[in-house]
Design a protein around this motif. Structure first.
Motif, mmCIF file in Angstrom:
data_model
loop_
_atom_site.group_PDB
_atom_site.id
_atom_site.type_symbol
_atom_site.label_atom_id
_atom_site.label_comp_id
_atom_site.label_asym_id
_atom_site.label_seq_id
_atom_site.Cartn_x
_atom_site.Cartn_y
_atom_site.Cartn_z
ATOM 1 N N GLN A 207 -6.531 -108.630 70.612
ATOM 2 C CA GLN A 207 -5.774 -107.480 70.608
ATOM 3 C C GLN A 207 -5.048 -106.953 72.102
ATOM 4 O O GLN A 207 -5.008 -107.152 72.929
ATOM 5 C CB GLN A 207 -7.809 -106.476 71.258
ATOM 6 N N SER A 208 -4.491 -106.161 72.753
ATOM 7 C CA SER A 208 -3.639 -105.320 73.381
ATOM 8 C C SER A 208 -3.908 -103.810 72.826
ATOM 9 O O SER A 208 -3.997 -103.366 72.143
ATOM 10 C CB SER A 208 -2.238 -105.347 72.209
ATOM 11 N N VAL A 209 -4.474 -103.316 73.990
ATOM 12 C CA VAL A 209 -4.638 -102.199 74.454
ATOM 13 C C VAL A 209 -3.918 -101.276 75.427
ATOM 14 O O VAL A 209 -3.467 -102.303 76.599
ATOM 15 C CB VAL A 209 -5.963 -101.877 74.657
ATOM 16 N N GLU A 210 -2.905 -100.102 75.192
ATOM 17 C CA GLU A 210 -2.097 -99.538 76.667
ATOM 18 C C GLU A 210 -3.047 -98.687 76.921
ATOM 19 O O GLU A 210 -3.554 -98.034 76.144
ATOM 20 C CB GLU A 210 -1.080 -99.333 75.339
ATOM 21 N N PHE A 211 -2.404 -98.100 78.539
ATOM 22 C CA PHE A 211 -3.077 -97.839 79.536
ATOM 23 C C PHE A 211 -2.361 -96.376 79.971
ATOM 24 O O PHE A 211 -1.210 -97.304 80.801
ATOM 25 C CB PHE A 211 -4.568 -97.435 79.577
ATOM 26 N N ARG A 212 -1.546 -95.491 79.700
ATOM 27 C CA ARG A 212 -0.818 -94.504 80.812
ATOM 28 C C ARG A 212 -1.439 -93.178 81.088
ATOM 29 O O ARG A 212 -2.469 -92.582 80.850
ATOM 30 C CB ARG A 212 0.457 -94.520 79.743
ATOM 31 N N ASP A 214 0.091 -90.458 84.201
ATOM 32 C CA ASP A 214 0.313 -89.470 85.501
ATOM 33 C C ASP A 214 -0.367 -89.564 86.584
ATOM 34 O O ASP A 214 0.222 -89.534 87.932
ATOM 35 C CB ASP A 214 1.498 -88.530 85.700
ATOM 36 N N THR A 215 -2.127 -89.249 86.461
ATOM 37 C CA THR A 215 -2.543 -89.246 87.908
ATOM 38 C C THR A 215 -3.718 -90.555 88.437
ATOM 39 O O THR A 215 -3.666 -91.214 87.389
ATOM 40 C CB THR A 215 -3.445 -88.079 86.930
ATOM 41 N N PRO A 216 -3.514 -90.455 89.764
ATOM 42 C CA PRO A 216 -3.625 -91.028 90.288
ATOM 43 C C PRO A 216 -5.154 -92.666 90.047
ATOM 44 O O PRO A 216 -5.974 -90.965 90.175
ATOM 45 C CB PRO A 216 -3.330 -91.207 92.278
ATOM 46 N N LEU A 217 -5.259 -93.294 90.161
ATOM 47 C CA LEU A 217 -6.631 -93.944 90.012
ATOM 48 C C LEU A 217 -6.706 -94.375 91.523
ATOM 49 O O LEU A 217 -6.763 -94.139 92.304
ATOM 50 C CB LEU A 217 -5.982 -94.996 89.472
ATOM 51 N N ASN A 218 -7.649 -93.690 91.490
ATOM 52 C CA ASN A 218 -9.193 -94.406 92.904
ATOM 53 C C ASN A 218 -9.445 -95.860 92.587
ATOM 54 O O ASN A 218 -9.685 -96.456 91.655
ATOM 55 C CB ASN A 218 -10.474 -93.865 91.964
ATOM 56 N N PRO A 219 -8.524 -96.187 93.803
ATOM 57 C CA PRO A 219 -8.377 -97.832 94.069
ATOM 58 C C PRO A 219 -9.843 -98.866 93.895
ATOM 59 O O PRO A 219 -9.641 -99.541 93.435
ATOM 60 C CB PRO A 219 -7.737 -98.341 95.775
ATOM 61 N N ARG A 220 -10.953 -98.063 95.114
ATOM 62 C CA ARG A 220 -12.418 -98.492 94.628
ATOM 63 C C ARG A 220 -12.807 -98.534 93.289
ATOM 64 O O ARG A 220 -13.347 -99.475 92.886
ATOM 65 C CB ARG A 220 -13.215 -98.314 95.608
ATOM 66 N N LEU A 221 -12.107 -97.476 92.813
ATOM 67 C CA LEU A 221 -13.229 -97.891 91.418
ATOM 68 C C LEU A 221 -12.108 -98.609 90.261
ATOM 69 O O LEU A 221 -13.091 -99.451 89.374
ATOM 70 C CB LEU A 221 -13.048 -96.483 90.360
ATOM 71 N N PHE A 222 -10.770 -99.049 90.746
ATOM 72 C CA PHE A 222 -10.292 -99.951 89.773
ATOM 73 C C PHE A 222 -11.149 -101.216 89.495
ATOM 74 O O PHE A 222 -10.639 -102.092 89.103
ATOM 75 C CB PHE A 222 -8.918 -99.490 90.083
ATOM 76 N N LEU A 284 -11.370 -97.659 82.311
ATOM 77 C CA LEU A 284 -10.344 -96.993 83.264
ATOM 78 C C LEU A 284 -10.398 -95.623 83.313
ATOM 79 O O LEU A 284 -9.871 -94.985 84.382
ATOM 80 C CB LEU A 284 -8.584 -97.094 82.870
ATOM 81 N N GLN A 285 -10.687 -94.864 82.528
ATOM 82 C CA GLN A 285 -10.657 -92.771 82.687
ATOM 83 C C GLN A 285 -11.462 -92.561 83.553
ATOM 84 O O GLN A 285 -10.872 -91.968 84.777
ATOM 85 C CB GLN A 285 -10.753 -92.154 81.393
ATOM 86 N N ARG A 286 -12.737 -93.005 83.410
ATOM 87 C CA ARG A 286 -13.033 -93.340 85.148
ATOM 88 C C ARG A 286 -12.937 -93.080 86.654
ATOM 89 O O ARG A 286 -13.205 -92.396 87.265
ATOM 90 C CB ARG A 286 -14.564 -93.741 84.583
#
Length: 305
Positions: A207-212, A214-222, A284-286
């Motif tokens: 499987q290949s899943v894409e995620f895009r 423009d809003t920055p991600l929280n580094p700790r949560l990531f 990822l959305q979290r």
């Protein structure tokens, strides 16, 4: 650098030969470790590999000095034109955990450890000691085995998150392990490339899943997302925007690397098998839009190269 381990006869050399024949455009070097005075495995791959080193009459993880392993890997890393992938195929008596430690301690900036692929014989009920440290399990001879589902369940008990790929003749899609490099087009296909075009078997799907975004991600949560990675995730690649900094991400098995890049949003591709796509995207959305504290980047910076 990828390590391949498994019991005698499980299909390790078959897997390596399959990668050599079907990794279109990928230059592969191999360090083959056969146990015995006559290095049969090396003979089986010698005509196809781009560069090869071999260790015979000893187990790579215990009988061979670590400096010698590092020296041989260094020679492969120095090959010109540059290799895209180095594969260490261990003898069937090698302990997978010790094999991984041996490679990790071979410190060289020209290569990095990209995880352990454990080949499991679907006809062999003994899983050995490798499943808990494996980054990908190839369940080979799956259609011939009497209880493939039972074996998968036992693998899940030992390593709940490891991707498990059922195969026959170790036929996995090479793009699960490595991207084909971008090279200048050739006017004429080589003999090996013609062989690639003529194979008529199907690869097990991944499987290949894409995620895009423009809003920055929280580094700790990531980083928590990567630490507690979803079931079946084996690779992740692309760009991660943390607001103040943006990085190129390369995750393969247990190997994680970040490289600084210019700003421009998050663009990720996540690759694996048996993944819950919705749960993956929800995880990822979290990470999106949550404010980060001043120490949140520390977990990322440990993996910056």
């Amino acid at each position: 650098m990828l390590a391949i381990a498994g019991h005698l006869g499980a299909g390790k050399t078959t897997l390596l030969n399959h990668l050599l024949r079907n990794g279109r455009g990928v230059r592969i070097g191999a360090l083959v470790n056969d146990f015995g005075a006559v290095n049969i495995d090396a003979m089986l791959v010698a005509g196809q590999v781009d560069a090869m080193a071999s260790l015979s009459n000893g187990c790579i993880c215990c009988a061979v000095d670590g400096d010698e392993v590092g020296e041989m890997l260094g020679k492969l890393a120095a090959v010109k034109p540059r290799l895209d992938l180095i594969v260490v195929e261990a003898s069937g008596v090698a302990e997978p955990a010790a094999l991984a430690r041996t490679i990790i301690t071979a410190d060289d900036s020209r290569f990095h450890y990209a995880g352990l692929v454990l080949v499991v014989d679907g006809l062999q009920p003994d899983l050995g000691h490798g499943v808990p440290v494996a980054d990908l399990v190839v369940l080979n001879k799956a259609s011939s085995g009497p209880d493939a589902e039972g074996l998968r369940a036992r693998i899940r008990e030992l390593n709940p998150r490891v991707p498990v790929l059922s195969t026959d003749f170790a036929r996995i899609d090479p793009e699960l392990l490595i991207d084909p490099p971008e090279r200048a087009p050739q006017a004429q296909l080589s003999f090996d490339e013609l062989l690639c075009d003529e194979h008529d078997h199907a690869h097990p799907e991944y499987q290949s899943v894409e995620f895009r975004g423009d809003t920055p991600l929280n580094p700790r949560l990531f980083m928590e997302f990567l630490r507690d990675r979803p079931l079946g995730l084996y690779r992740a690649k692309g760009f991660v925007d943390f607001g103040a900094q943006r990085f190129l991400l390369q995750l393969v098995g247990s190997s994680l690397r970040f490289e600084k890049r210019r700003s421009g949003g998050t663009e990720l591709v996540l690759i694996g098998t048996g993944m819950d796509t919705q749960a993956l995207l929800a995880g990822l959305q979290r990470c999106v839009g949550e404010p980060a504290d001043e120490n949140a980047m520390l977990g990322v910076l440990k993996f910056v190269v």
